[in-house]
Design an enzyme around this catalytic site. Structure first.
Site, PDB file in Angstrom:
ATOM      1  CD  GLU A 174       0.062  -1.369   3.089  1.00  0.00           C
ATOM      2  OE1 GLU A 174       0.494  -2.215   2.277  1.00  0.00           O
ATOM      3  OE2 GLU A 174      -0.031  -1.600   4.314  1.00  0.00           O
ATOM      4  CB  CYS A 279      15.683  -8.664   0.686  1.00  0.00           C
ATOM      5  SG  CYS A 279      15.784  -9.344  -0.945  1.00  0.00           S
TER       6      CYS A 279
HETATM    7  P1  NAD Z   1       6.055  -5.872   5.214  1.00  0.00           P
HETATM    8  O1  NAD Z   1       6.202  -7.228   5.760  1.00  0.00           O
HETATM    9  O2  NAD Z   1       5.732  -4.755   6.128  1.00  0.00           O
HETATM   10  O3  NAD Z   1       4.888  -5.847   4.090  1.00  0.00           O
HETATM   11  C1  NAD Z   1       4.904  -6.723   2.989  1.00  0.00           C
HETATM   12  C2  NAD Z   1       3.474  -6.932   2.510  1.00  0.00           C
HETATM   13  O4  NAD Z   1       2.716  -7.541   3.538  1.00  0.00           O
HETATM   14  C3  NAD Z   1       2.738  -5.644   2.136  1.00  0.00           C
HETATM   15  O5  NAD Z   1       1.979  -5.890   0.983  1.00  0.00           O
HETATM   16  C4  NAD Z   1       1.866  -5.368   3.354  1.00  0.00           C
HETATM   17  O6  NAD Z   1       0.651  -4.742   3.006  1.00  0.00           O
HETATM   18  C5  NAD Z   1       1.593  -6.756   3.905  1.00  0.00           C
HETATM   19  N1  NAD Z   1       1.519  -6.793   5.369  1.00  0.00           N
HETATM   20  C6  NAD Z   1       2.196  -6.022   6.254  1.00  0.00           C
HETATM   21  N2  NAD Z   1       1.915  -6.394   7.518  1.00  0.00           N
HETATM   22  C7  NAD Z   1       1.046  -7.419   7.436  1.00  0.00           C
HETATM   23  C8  NAD Z   1       0.401  -8.244   8.399  1.00  0.00           C
HETATM   24  N3  NAD Z   1       0.597  -8.070   9.708  1.00  0.00           N
HETATM   25  N4  NAD Z   1      -0.410  -9.224   7.958  1.00  0.00           N
HETATM   26  C9  NAD Z   1      -0.614  -9.408   6.651  1.00  0.00           C
HETATM   27  N5  NAD Z   1      -0.028  -8.662   5.683  1.00  0.00           N
HETATM   28  C10 NAD Z   1       0.800  -7.684   6.063  1.00  0.00           C
HETATM   29  O7  NAD Z   1       7.387  -5.563   4.391  1.00  0.00           O
HETATM   30  P2  NAD Z   1       7.846  -4.197   3.705  1.00  0.00           P
HETATM   31  O8  NAD Z   1       8.204  -3.214   4.761  1.00  0.00           O
HETATM   32  O9  NAD Z   1       6.869  -3.786   2.655  1.00  0.00           O
HETATM   33  O10 NAD Z   1       9.159  -4.681   2.939  1.00  0.00           O
HETATM   34  C11 NAD Z   1      10.423  -4.764   3.549  1.00  0.00           C
HETATM   35  C12 NAD Z   1      10.718  -6.177   4.002  1.00  0.00           C
HETATM   36  O11 NAD Z   1      10.643  -7.069   2.899  1.00  0.00           O
HETATM   37  C13 NAD Z   1      12.140  -6.313   4.542  1.00  0.00           C
HETATM   38  O12 NAD Z   1      12.107  -7.135   5.672  1.00  0.00           O
HETATM   39  C14 NAD Z   1      12.884  -6.987   3.408  1.00  0.00           C
HETATM   40  O13 NAD Z   1      14.021  -7.721   3.788  1.00  0.00           O
HETATM   41  C15 NAD Z   1      11.820  -7.884   2.864  1.00  0.00           C
HETATM   42  N6  NAD Z   1      12.114  -8.281   1.498  1.00  0.00           N
HETATM   43  C16 NAD Z   1      12.500  -9.574   1.308  1.00  0.00           C
HETATM   44  C17 NAD Z   1      12.817  -9.991   0.022  1.00  0.00           C
HETATM   45  C18 NAD Z   1      13.253 -11.396  -0.221  1.00  0.00           C
HETATM   46  O14 NAD Z   1      13.358 -11.777  -1.370  1.00  0.00           O
HETATM   47  N7  NAD Z   1      13.537 -12.184   0.798  1.00  0.00           N
HETATM   48  C19 NAD Z   1      12.728  -9.093  -1.055  1.00  0.00           C
HETATM   49  C20 NAD Z   1      12.323  -7.789  -0.790  1.00  0.00           C
HETATM   50  C21 NAD Z   1      12.016  -7.390   0.495  1.00  0.00           C
END
Ligand code: NAD
Length: 487
Positions: A174, A279
Site C-alpha cells: 500500500e 533484501c
Molecule cells: P512488510 O512485511 O511490512 O509488508 C509486505 C506486505 O505484507 C505488504 O503488501 C503489506 O501490506 C503486507 N503486510 C504487512 N503487515 C502485514 C500483516 N501483519 N499481515 C498481513 N499482511 C501484512 O514488508 P515491507 O516493509 O513492505 O518490505 C520490507 C521487508 O521485505 C524487509 O524485511 C525486506 O528484507 C523484505 N524483502 C525480502 C525480500 C526477499 O526476497 N527475501 C525481497 C524484498 C524485500
C-alpha cells in the site's frame, strides 16, 4: 492519482478506506490508494475462478503471446515506469531502471513456458503400459509484495503464474501502489482476458481475506520475516501452497587477499544502494586479518562522499528511506547500537541541504566495534547502515554467519579459490556471492533464501516458479494391441 483495483477487467474503487501515497523525497502526496475489504477480494476470486475455466484451456503457446506483448509495452514505457518507481519509493532513477530491467527479464523467461512446463513420460513401464507426468495450473493464485521493489517483485510471480495457466491476483504494498497500477494498465492492453490478472490494493485486512478465501489456491509473499512466517503458517492451515520470502541480515566477509579498492566500491554500493532497502543489501562486514583498519577507513570515506537527495535528480547516489516512520525506526536502532558500545565512524554528510527539511533522509552510516550478539548485528535495519565486525579467521567468520537467524545472502571477497569453495559450501544461506556484493539470482534461477529469510520450499523465479504454480498429474495407461482393430 487514485490507485484503483482492477477486478474482472474493470477499474474501480473498493468499498473500503483510502490511504495517502507519499513521495518520500519531498513528502508531497502523489495520490491515494483504495484499501479493499473482504468483499472486493471475494469478487476478484470469483472473477478469477470464472476466467480460469477458459484460460487454462488456451494453448500455452497462445498464452505466452500476451507476455511477448507485455514485454514490448514495458520497453516502450520503460522511463515512465522507472520515474513512477522513484517517485513513490524514493530510490534513484538508475536504481529504478535496474529493478525494472530485472523484472522484464522475468517476463522474458516466462515466455519460455511451453518448454518450462513440460512433463515427462515412459513407454512400456509394464507390457503395454505407459506412464506420463503432466503439469496443470492450480487455479486462482495470489501474491502479496513489499514496498522496496514495486516493479520487479510483482514480476517475480505474475508472468509465471499466468503463462502456466493460472489466474493471478496481486496485492501490492500500500506504500507503492502506483507502479502496480501502471503495470496492470499495460497488461490490460495485451489482450489478456478479464479476470486472468487482477489487482486488489489493501493492507493486512486484504491479506487476511486472501488467506481465508477458499478459492485462493496458492500464496506468494515477500516482506518482513515476522509477517512471512505468520502468512506461511496461516496459508498452510488453510491447505494452500505458500512461498514466503522474509527479511535479511546479509554479511560480507573480507579476507586479507581481497582487492581492497574493488571490494570497497562494491560493498558501498551494496550497503548504501537503494538506501540499504534491499533484501540483498550488505548490512554487516566481517574483516579477517591484517586489512581491517584499511577497509574501515576506506568504507567510511565511501559513505561520507555519497550524495543523498531526490532520486529524480541526476547527480544523486542515494535517495530517502520509504517513510518518516521507517526513518525513526532506523534512528532508534542506531541509538540502541551506540548504547551497546558501537562507534559511529562515518555519518555521511553528502546530502544536499533542502530548504524545507522535507523527505525521509537518513545519512549513510558506518558503525564500528559492533557487538556480535547485539541488537545491531542481529536486527534487520533496512536502511543505509553498515556494521563492522572483526574476526580472527575465516572459521570464526563462517561461524558468525551461521549463528544468525537469517539466511538470505552471504558474500566473500578474496583471491583464493580454495577459500571461496569452502565459503560457498559451509555457509548456511541460500544465495552466495564471491567477489559480488548483491548476489541477486537471474530470472532463470530461484531466489534462494534460507532459514528466517524464507518459509516454503519452492522459491520465486525460473523453474521453481513453474513448479510452484503447477501441480503434477501422473497417468498410467494400458492399451493392449489386441483391443484395437488390426490395421
Ligand atoms: P512488510 O512485511 O511490512 O509488508 C509486505 C506486505 O505484507 C505488504 O503488501 C503489506 O501490506 C503486507 N503486510 C504487512 N503487515 C502485514 C500483516 N501483519 N499481515 C498481513 N499482511 C501484512 O514488508 P515491507 O516493509 O513492505 O518490505 C520490507 C521487508 O521485505 C524487509 O524485511 C525486506 O528484507 C523484505 N524483502 C525480502 C525480500 C526477499 O526476497 N527475501 C525481497 C524484498 C524485500
Amino acid at each position: 492519482m487514485d490507485a484503483l483495483n482492477l477486478i474482472n477487467g474493470q477499474w474501480r474503487a473498493s468499498s473500503g478506506r483510502w490511504l495517502a501515497v507519499t513521495n518520500p523525497a519531498t513528502d508531497e502526496q502523489l495520490g491515494r490508494v483504495t484499501l479493499s475489504p473482504a468483499a472486493d477480494v471475494d469478487q476478484a476470486v470469483l472473477a478469477g475462478q470464472r476466467a480460469f475455466e477458459e484460460w487454462r484451456r488456451i494453448p500455452v503457446t497462445e498464452r505466452v503471446q500476451c507476455l511477448f506483448r507485455f514485454k514490448q509495452l514495458l520497453e516502450e514505457h520503460f522511463e515512465e515506469i522507472a520515474r513512477t518507481v522513484t517517485q513513490e519509493c524514493g530510490k534513484t532513477l538508475v536504481e529504478s531502471r535496474g529493478e525494472l530491467r530485472r523484472g522484464i527479464e522475468n517476463v522474458e523467461t516466462a515466455c519460455g513456458m511451453p518448454l518450462m512446463m513440460q512433463g515427462y513420460n515412459n513407454e512400456d513401464i509394464a507390457r503395454g503400459v505407459d506412464e506420463h507426468l503432466f503439469r496443470q495450473p492450480l487455479g486462482v493464485v495470489a501474491a502479496i509484495t513489499p514496498f522496496n521493489f514495486p516493479a520487479m517483485i510483482p514480476l517475480w510471480f505474475l508472468p509465471y503464474a499466468i503463462a502456466s495457466g493460472n489466474c493471478f491476483i496481486l496485492k501490492p504494498s500500500e506504500q507503492v501502489p502506483l507502479t502496480a497500477v501502471r503495470l496492470f494498465e499495460l497488461l490490460a492492453q495485451t489482450g489478456l482476458p478479464a479476470g486472468v490478472a487482477q489487482l486488489v490494493h489493501g493492507d493486512k485486512q486484504t491479506v487476511d481475506a486472501l488467506l481465508e478465501h477458499p478459492g485462493v489456491q496458492a500464496i506468494s509473499f515477500v516482506g518482513s520475516s515476522t509477517v512471512a512466517k505468520s502468512i506461511y503458517g496461516r496459508a498452510a492451515a488453510q491447505g494452500k501452497r505458500a512461498q514466503c520470502q522474509g527479511g535479511a541480515k546479509n554479511p560480507v566477509v573480507i579476507l586479507p587477499d581481497a582487492d581492497l579498492e574493488m571490494t570497497t566500491k562494491i560493498v558501498a554500493d551494496s550497503a548504501f544502494g537503494c538506501a540499504g532497502q534491499r533484501c540483498l543489501a550488505t548490512s554487516v562486514v566481517i574483516t579477517v586479518g591484517s586489512e581491517q583498519e584499511r577497509f574501515a577507513s576506506a568504507i567510511c570515506d565511501a559513505a561520507a562522499s555519497r550524495r543523498v537527495g531526490n532520486g529524480l535528480e541526476s547527480d544523486i547516489d542515494m535517495g530517502p528511506v520509504i517513510s518518516s516512520e521507517s526513518k525513526r525506526r532506523i534512528e532508534r536502532l542506531l541509538e540502541a547500537g551506540r548504547n551497546e558500545g558501537a562507534v559511529a565512524r562515518a555519518h555521511g554528510n553528502g546530502r544536499k541541504p533542502s530548504a524545507d527539511g522535507c523527505g525521509s533522509f537518513v545519512a549513510p552510516t558506518v558503525l564500528d566495534h559492533v557487538a556480535p550478539g547485539g541488537t545491531l548485528a542481529r536486527t534487520e535495519i533496512f536502511g543505509p547502515v553498515l556494521s563492522l565486525l572483526r574476526a580472527a579467521s575465516i572459521d570464526e567468520a563462517i561461524h558468525l554467519i551461521n549463528s544468525g537467524v537469517h539466511g538470505n545472502m552471504a558474500c566473500l571477497f578474496t583471491s583464493s579459490g580454495a577459500a571461496a569453495r569452502r565459503f560457498r559450501n559451509e555457509c548456511v544461506v541460500g544465495n552466495i556471492g564471491i567477489n559480488v556484493g548483491v548476489a541477486a539470482p537471474m530470472s532463470f534461477y530461484p531466489f534462494s533464501g534460507w532459514k528466517e529469510s524464507f518459509f516454503g520450499d519452492l522459491h520465486a523465479q525460473g523453474r521453481h516458479a513453474v513448479e510452484f504454480y503447477t501441480q503434477t498429474k501422473v497417468v498410467v495407461e494400458r492399451w493392449h494391441s489386441t483391443w484395437s482393430r488390426k490395421f
